[in-house]
Scaffold this active site. Sequence first.
Site, PDB file in Angstrom:
ATOM      1  N   GLU A  46      50.634  62.047   9.064  1.00 58.54           N
ATOM      2  CA  GLU A  46      51.201  60.889   9.764  1.00 58.54           C
ATOM      3  C   GLU A  46      51.269  59.668   8.854  1.00 58.54           C
ATOM      4  O   GLU A  46      52.223  58.893   8.917  1.00 58.54           O
ATOM      5  CB  GLU A  46      50.410  60.581  11.027  1.00 58.54           C
ATOM      6  N   TYR A 129      51.415  53.812  16.793  1.00 67.40           N
ATOM      7  CA  TYR A 129      52.002  55.146  16.655  1.00 67.40           C
ATOM      8  C   TYR A 129      50.998  56.156  16.113  1.00 67.40           C
ATOM      9  O   TYR A 129      50.736  57.197  16.719  1.00 67.40           O
ATOM     10  CB  TYR A 129      53.259  55.125  15.768  1.00 67.40           C
ATOM     11  N   ASP A 147      57.611  56.714  18.453  1.00 60.95           N
ATOM     12  CA  ASP A 147      58.104  56.372  17.115  1.00 60.95           C
ATOM     13  C   ASP A 147      59.558  55.919  17.232  1.00 60.95           C
ATOM     14  O   ASP A 147      60.090  55.768  18.329  1.00 60.95           O
ATOM     15  CB  ASP A 147      57.963  57.565  16.168  1.00 60.95           C
TER      16      ASP A 147
END
Length: 299
Positions: A46, A129, A147
């Site tokens: 991520e 996020y 996102d």
Amino acid sequence: MPDRSTPPSRLSSELSNWYRANARDLPWRRRQFHDEYGAWGTLVSEFMLQQTPVSRVIPHLEAWLRRWPTPASMSRATPAEVVQQWANLGYPRRALWLHRAAIEITDRHRGEVPRDVDALLALSGIGDYTARAVAAFAYGDRHPVVDTNTRRVLARVLDGRSQPGPASRRDLVTMAALLPQADADSAVFNAAAMELGAVVCTARSPRCERCPVVDVCAWVAAGRPDTGDERRRQARYEGSDRQARGAVLKVLRDAAGGDVPADAVIPDWPDAGQRDRAIDSLIADGLVEAAEGCLRLPR
DNA sequence: CACCCGTGGAA
DNA sequence: TTTCCAAGGGT
């Protein structure tokens, strides 16, 4: 303000079914990836995916996790090693933040990536996020993961707009209201919304003929109007401070972390003042270290 | 909230 | 060639 209080029924299930049948086979979606690296693997992926395209992340992710398979192992690395391994993924401050997060996880959480969203939010480089992405995709918990892809999907399907406005906490509320009740189902739906935005409901030339929810899409129903882009345009890169910073850092990465005489760092840069500002700002950010007339990655 | 922060591929 | 945009976050 568009009304999002009554989303089209069955949106969640239709999207999720489409995802189960059409999801791309990405490294971080594989069972083996989770078995080998756990939540740390999800967290690293991520971080890399923050503003860097999937196709460029994939070849770097595996090498990274082989070198540093746990937060504790990365916590023992130097910033120089981390910034160099980051290579050309862009926004090198993210490498520094990831390193810092590894140290924080090691110190505060006994080397275990936290499961709690607030604990995740407290880590360096982790925002709304990434915190929820880790909680949802690594731990399977029920949180709205929003996102840029999801925001675009919501803007079109629910609001009938061609592009989303600026990121807002309201998107989290909207997504939360759409989540299926079961934890596992909600994780799938989060991923499904992102996937739709990435491969079908794209920013430019969306493939509506392949969209599983085209029949409930407010934007399609309105005739796909161009509602304008409320987002501020990305600043021009050519001639920017960012370009100068990038050039400086590339020289230092290419020097493999060794000392480089300061006057040998992009000496022919068109704007000497800009070059000096770039170096100063990199030092301020902790991305560059000055020592004895030389520059280097921080040790 | 506005602005800043890299890099490279595609349109 | 220029512009757009990419699984955002910090300040």
